[in-house]
Structures are given as C-alpha cells and as structure tokens.
Design a protein around this motif. Sequence first.
Motif, mmCIF file in Angstrom:
data_model
loop_
_atom_site.group_PDB
_atom_site.id
_atom_site.type_symbol
_atom_site.label_atom_id
_atom_site.label_comp_id
_atom_site.label_asym_id
_atom_site.label_seq_id
_atom_site.Cartn_x
_atom_site.Cartn_y
_atom_site.Cartn_z
ATOM 1 N N ALA A 216 30.997 37.337 52.364
ATOM 2 C CA ALA A 216 30.787 37.067 50.939
ATOM 3 C C ALA A 216 30.745 38.362 50.144
ATOM 4 N N PHE A 217 30.111 39.392 50.716
ATOM 5 C CA PHE A 217 30.037 40.687 50.048
ATOM 6 C C PHE A 217 31.420 41.277 49.811
ATOM 7 N N THR A 218 32.325 41.169 50.778
ATOM 8 C CA THR A 218 33.651 41.787 50.618
ATOM 9 C C THR A 218 34.399 41.189 49.434
ATOM 10 N N VAL A 219 34.267 39.877 49.237
ATOM 11 C CA VAL A 219 34.937 39.233 48.096
ATOM 12 C C VAL A 219 34.236 39.606 46.795
ATOM 13 N N ASP A 220 32.911 39.618 46.799
ATOM 14 C CA ASP A 220 32.177 40.007 45.587
ATOM 15 C C ASP A 220 32.534 41.431 45.173
ATOM 16 N N LEU A 221 32.682 42.322 46.148
ATOM 17 C CA LEU A 221 32.987 43.714 45.834
ATOM 18 C C LEU A 221 34.380 43.852 45.240
ATOM 19 N N VAL A 222 35.349 43.181 45.789
ATOM 20 C CA VAL A 222 36.709 43.304 45.269
ATOM 21 C C VAL A 222 36.801 42.695 43.865
ATOM 22 N N GLU A 223 36.081 41.630 43.615
ATOM 23 C CA GLU A 223 36.086 41.034 42.272
ATOM 24 C C GLU A 223 35.328 41.917 41.283
ATOM 25 N N HIS A 224 34.271 42.556 41.728
ATOM 26 C CA HIS A 224 33.532 43.497 40.873
ATOM 27 C C HIS A 224 34.433 44.655 40.438
ATOM 28 N N LEU A 225 35.140 45.236 41.378
ATOM 29 C CA LEU A 225 36.010 46.369 41.049
ATOM 30 C C LEU A 225 37.166 45.935 40.150
ATOM 31 N N ALA A 226 37.637 44.705 40.332
ATOM 32 C CA ALA A 226 38.695 44.193 39.451
ATOM 33 C C ALA A 226 38.185 44.027 38.021
ATOM 34 N N ARG A 227 36.953 43.541 37.869
ATOM 35 C CA ARG A 227 36.384 43.391 36.522
ATOM 36 C C ARG A 227 36.181 44.745 35.860
ATOM 37 N N VAL A 228 35.737 45.737 36.654
ATOM 38 C CA VAL A 228 35.554 47.082 36.100
ATOM 39 C C VAL A 228 36.875 47.625 35.578
ATOM 40 N N ARG A 229 37.938 47.395 36.335
ATOM 41 C CA ARG A 229 39.241 47.939 35.964
ATOM 42 C C ARG A 229 39.922 47.100 34.886
ATOM 43 N N GLY A 230 39.834 45.781 34.978
ATOM 44 C CA GLY A 230 40.616 44.927 34.086
ATOM 45 C C GLY A 230 39.863 44.328 32.926
ATOM 46 N N GLY A 231 38.539 44.421 32.933
ATOM 47 C CA GLY A 231 37.759 43.855 31.840
ATOM 48 C C GLY A 231 37.952 42.347 31.751
ATOM 49 N N GLU A 232 38.115 41.859 30.515
ATOM 50 C CA GLU A 232 38.223 40.417 30.296
ATOM 51 C C GLU A 232 39.503 39.827 30.863
ATOM 52 N N ALA A 233 40.488 40.663 31.113
ATOM 53 C CA ALA A 233 41.749 40.165 31.670
ATOM 54 C C ALA A 233 41.635 39.840 33.152
ATOM 55 N N ALA A 234 40.633 40.362 33.814
ATOM 56 C CA ALA A 234 40.493 40.176 35.258
ATOM 57 C C ALA A 234 40.166 38.722 35.589
ATOM 58 N N VAL A 235 40.622 38.283 36.763
ATOM 59 C CA VAL A 235 40.348 36.931 37.241
ATOM 60 C C VAL A 235 39.690 37.012 38.617
ATOM 61 N N ARG A 236 39.096 35.912 39.018
ATOM 62 C CA ARG A 236 38.496 35.839 40.346
ATOM 63 C C ARG A 236 39.544 35.397 41.364
ATOM 64 N N LEU A 237 39.258 35.631 42.604
ATOM 65 C CA LEU A 237 40.177 35.279 43.676
ATOM 66 C C LEU A 237 40.273 33.759 43.807
ATOM 67 N N ASP A 238 41.491 33.267 43.922
ATOM 68 C CA ASP A 238 41.722 31.834 44.058
ATOM 69 C C ASP A 238 40.960 31.302 45.278
ATOM 70 N N PRO A 239 40.255 30.178 45.141
ATOM 71 C CA PRO A 239 39.434 29.666 46.247
ATOM 72 C C PRO A 239 40.206 29.455 47.551
ATOM 73 N N ALA A 240 41.448 28.993 47.446
ATOM 74 C CA ALA A 240 42.231 28.764 48.665
ATOM 75 C C ALA A 240 42.555 30.083 49.362
ATOM 76 N N LEU A 241 42.903 31.114 48.584
ATOM 77 C CA LEU A 241 43.176 32.424 49.177
ATOM 78 C C LEU A 241 41.898 33.032 49.744
ATOM 79 N N LYS A 242 40.825 32.853 49.010
ATOM 80 C CA LYS A 242 39.522 33.367 49.455
ATOM 81 C C LYS A 242 39.124 32.729 50.784
ATOM 82 N N ARG A 243 39.358 31.438 50.921
ATOM 83 C CA ARG A 243 38.981 30.714 52.131
ATOM 84 C C ARG A 243 39.718 31.273 53.366
ATOM 85 N N GLY A 244 40.916 31.745 53.179
ATOM 86 C CA GLY A 244 41.706 32.257 54.288
ATOM 87 C C GLY A 244 41.314 33.639 54.753
#
Length: 559
Positions: A216-244
């Motif tokens: 869970a931490f690895t996904v939270d970290l990658v999404e955190h860094l994406a938000r830092v870089r992309g701001g409001e344009a950033a999106v979260r990882l698709d649940p199906a991709l995340k599940r894999g």
Amino acid sequence: MSCAPQNPMPQAAAYRRSPDEVMRLSRMGCAHPTRLSFLRQMLRRLRREGWRFDRPVWDFDARGVGRAVYRAIGPERIYSLVAFGHDLPDEMRSDRVIATAWDATFTLFDGTPTHHDLDRLAANVPLQEAGRISPRELSLSRANKSVRLFKHVVERLAQGQQPDAGALAETGYLMRTTAVYGSGKFGAADREVVAARPEMRAPFQAEMLSVWLTRAFTVDLVEHLARVRGGEAAVRLDPALKRGLGVGNSTGLGMAPFLVRHPVLLNNWMMAREEALARVRAQAGAAPGAIKGFCTALAEARRNAAEWHSAHPVQKDKLEDLRIGLDVAASYVERQWDSAGAHPWDALWRWVQTYLPVEAQEALLAAMIEPHGDLVDGLSACMDADEEASLPIDGTMCVAALRKLLASNYHWALAQAYDTPEGAARFWYVSEEKLEPRLGERATEDGAEKELPLDIGRQAAALDAALDGVNGDMPVARFLLAHPEHRHVLRRVQIAARHPFSEIRDNLIGAELLPIDMLRCKLAFFGATRFDPRSDRWVRISLFQGAPYPSDLAREAPQ
C-alpha cells in the motif's frame, strides 16, 4: 499430523503421496503457491475478523523523503507499519545484502507508535543491520524502487494519464524488498513473544503483514510524487492496474538453510499441502461449484504462465514445460475428463502424474485445491510447530531399531558417494561480513573447516557406518556416550520417524545441488509468484499480486 484439523478425512491417507516423491528438490523446486500459503491465510483471517486499516501519519516531501504509519486494527491488538522514505543516489542502490542504503525502510510495530517511538525508529530503522530496534518491533525490512517503472508511473500520473499496462504487467511491482527480518533479529521481538496470538500463530504472519502494508505504501508514494509534480492535473492509479501490482523481493542463499534447520516445521508445511491434495482426491464425486472453481483456477494459471518470464535457462525450460503442460491439461479437462465418474479428482490427478511434466503437475495441484476451501482451509492450523517438543532423544531405542529407521527413511542418503569430488563438492558456511549463509566450492575455495552441519545425508551415512557391527540390542544412549558426534543426526532420524516429510531427500553438498530449488519451495509457501532466478543462488519473486489492498478488504472475501 501434529494437530487435529477441521473436517478430518481418515480415508484421505490412502491418497497421500510418499515422501520419496515429494521431498526431492527436483519437485520442491517446482512448487506453486496454494490457498494454504501464508499470505492467503493472513488475508482470510483479516477479512473474517473484520480488521480495519488507516494511515494516521503521512509526512513526505517533494523528493519522497519522510515517514508514514499504516495501522492494522484488529479485535484485540493493533499493528503498525512504520515506513521511512529516503533520497537514494542511483549509485548506492543495490539489492545485495551488503548494501548500506535503500529507497525505503520499514518496521512492523506492536501497537500504535508514539512520537517518541517514531523518533527512536527514525534513528535506527534506516540503518537496518547497523541500527538496533526493540522487542516492540516485530520485523525489520527495506526496499528499492524498480527505477524505470517507478519513474514512468510518476510521470504518467502527473500528466493525468495512466501508465503503460504492459510495462506494469511485465515487472509487476513498483518496489522490491531485499530483506524482511523477524524473529529476534537486531533486537526485534522473538517469535515466542507473539506465537500464542491467534493472528500470529501461523508461520511468518508478521512478515506477511509487513509486506502487505508495504505494498500500500508503494502506491501511496508514487501517487504522492505525481501530485507534487502534476498538481491538480495528476490522477490516481487505475484500480485495475493497481491490483496487478505486488511487492517484489530479491532473495538469496540466506533463506535456504531454514528448511534444513526446522525439520518439524517443514514436515508440517508439506504434510498440510499433501493432506489437502489427498482430501480432494479422496472425494467420491465432484460438485459443480468445485468444477467451475477448478476451471477458473486453471485458466488463471495459464494466464499467469503466459505473463511469467525469466532469462535464467533453468527457469525458461520450466516455463516452457508449464505452458505446454497447462495447455494440454486444459484440453484434457474440456474434452476427456469424466467429472461425473467415480472419484473424478483422483482420476484427474492420476492422468496429471502420467502425462504432465513436474512443473505443470505442481501447478495443477494448486488448481485442484483452490475450490475446496471448506475441505482444506482447516489444515492451516497444522502448519506451525512446537519444535522443542521434538528435541529430546529417546535413549532407550535399540541400535537395531535405529538402523531400521535409517534403512527405511534415509536410503536416499546411504546410496550417495560422499567420498567423491561430486558427492561433496560444496560446503555451507556463514559469511564473516554479513553473518549470512553462503555456499562454497570445496575444491577451489577456502573455509571448509568452518562448514555448517547442513550435510544431513552425509551425516546419516556416517551414522550408519558407525553402527556397523554394534550390538543391535544396545540402547542408543550407550552408543552416544562413545560417539557423541552423531547426536545431531540421530535426533533427526528419530524426528523423521514421526514426521515423514521432515527431510529433503537429496545431497545438499553435491555438485548437482541447485539452491534455488530450496528457495522456491519456501517462497511458494509464503505465496510468492513469478519466480525469476538470477543465478542458481538467488531469485526475484513477487508477493500479493492480484490481492486486495487494505482499503478493499472489507468489500470482498479473499479466497
């Protein structure tokens, strides 16, 4: 077995495979995870008991440096994964055990850590072996990024796009652990501290919980860094991709001796799995739901085999056997298997043993067990061990009875030629630098005088030779007074008489030994997938691929 499992089936004993077949490394090195695997046991318990999860601390900067706390809140106790992120220069990133820095470090804390605890852990956990933790901590671990994939995911999410699904499937994880320590290492709690707790009774439950929360931490970290870089344009990882995505792991020789040093535990693991297969085979008929579940598991095994890749020549050959074998099995099940006949599961297994390679046989074992949870899940309670109870030697046993046990249970050892270069080509030892098990080449490397006593076959043969000519009526206690050097292996012979799956029935110092077979057997019981050997002595795997995340667990029941 050493416990009273649920739903006992005495008739299943007639369908159980023999240790001579099961305990050979050529088969153990083809093991696949089953529903009895330790991570599957953990997820079923967490769901059944209604565990809750939260993340009370998340303090990370734009570089991914900081700390977080993930809590698992159960009916009686709380466990917290404390995670630390680091800014690791590329030149310092290494999966080798001699590494001194990592992208992230972790500990599983017993309870909810205070600010004082977090400060103490921050001063020690990032140091790993060089630091010291306390009995409040149950595990110590570290992980490195899968650099190219990690960067790709951050960049895509920051741009408002999803990462390439093919790239995610090929690697299967954002970070991989390079060690997950427990059971008293570096000051952590000993196993006996938590062994009586129901949620920790099964083997390696603290380590499995730590890795699952790390995922869970690895996904939270990658999404955190994406938000830092992309701001409001950033999106979260698709649940199906995340599940894999799972958590990768790099494992070397340090894990292999465990199977030798814990014979009763190994017996209980293997016995539970073999009893599960025997129970399935012993059924007089096949229920429609079980047939459907088996076909689903077989289809999933074929999909996994198609996506599973390795560059190692041994594993490439095994994967070819697996893919072909599963395709042949699917065709047979669809066109020829008489699922309405008498004892259809036994008939299917007999066909599997006759026509499929070992790699595919072991995959079919997992698929056959999969839809029979009501029949086999109770065996999970039989997979721990009170190993101290097996330590006393029965000194009243006569020498004749001992020799009979050697002949029946160690015939594989007595047939070896240990006085040849091939028969004693290797020796196990502990490295001075990292205190980790290693395997040396006897003819070309120094250190054989510091050999670890893992040469069980050679010891058994030496014991048999020492007993030659000894009066058969002599108690073994008297024999040991004159020959105390045989105490260790004599104890194992008596253990094997009560625990038939306790010994690996191969020469563990021979020239043909492939240590990765030992690694794979143990990792399959963990629940590992995608075995990818990088040599005959270390392997990369994935854990929890396809499993729910903490946020998903309440909405579904893991199988």
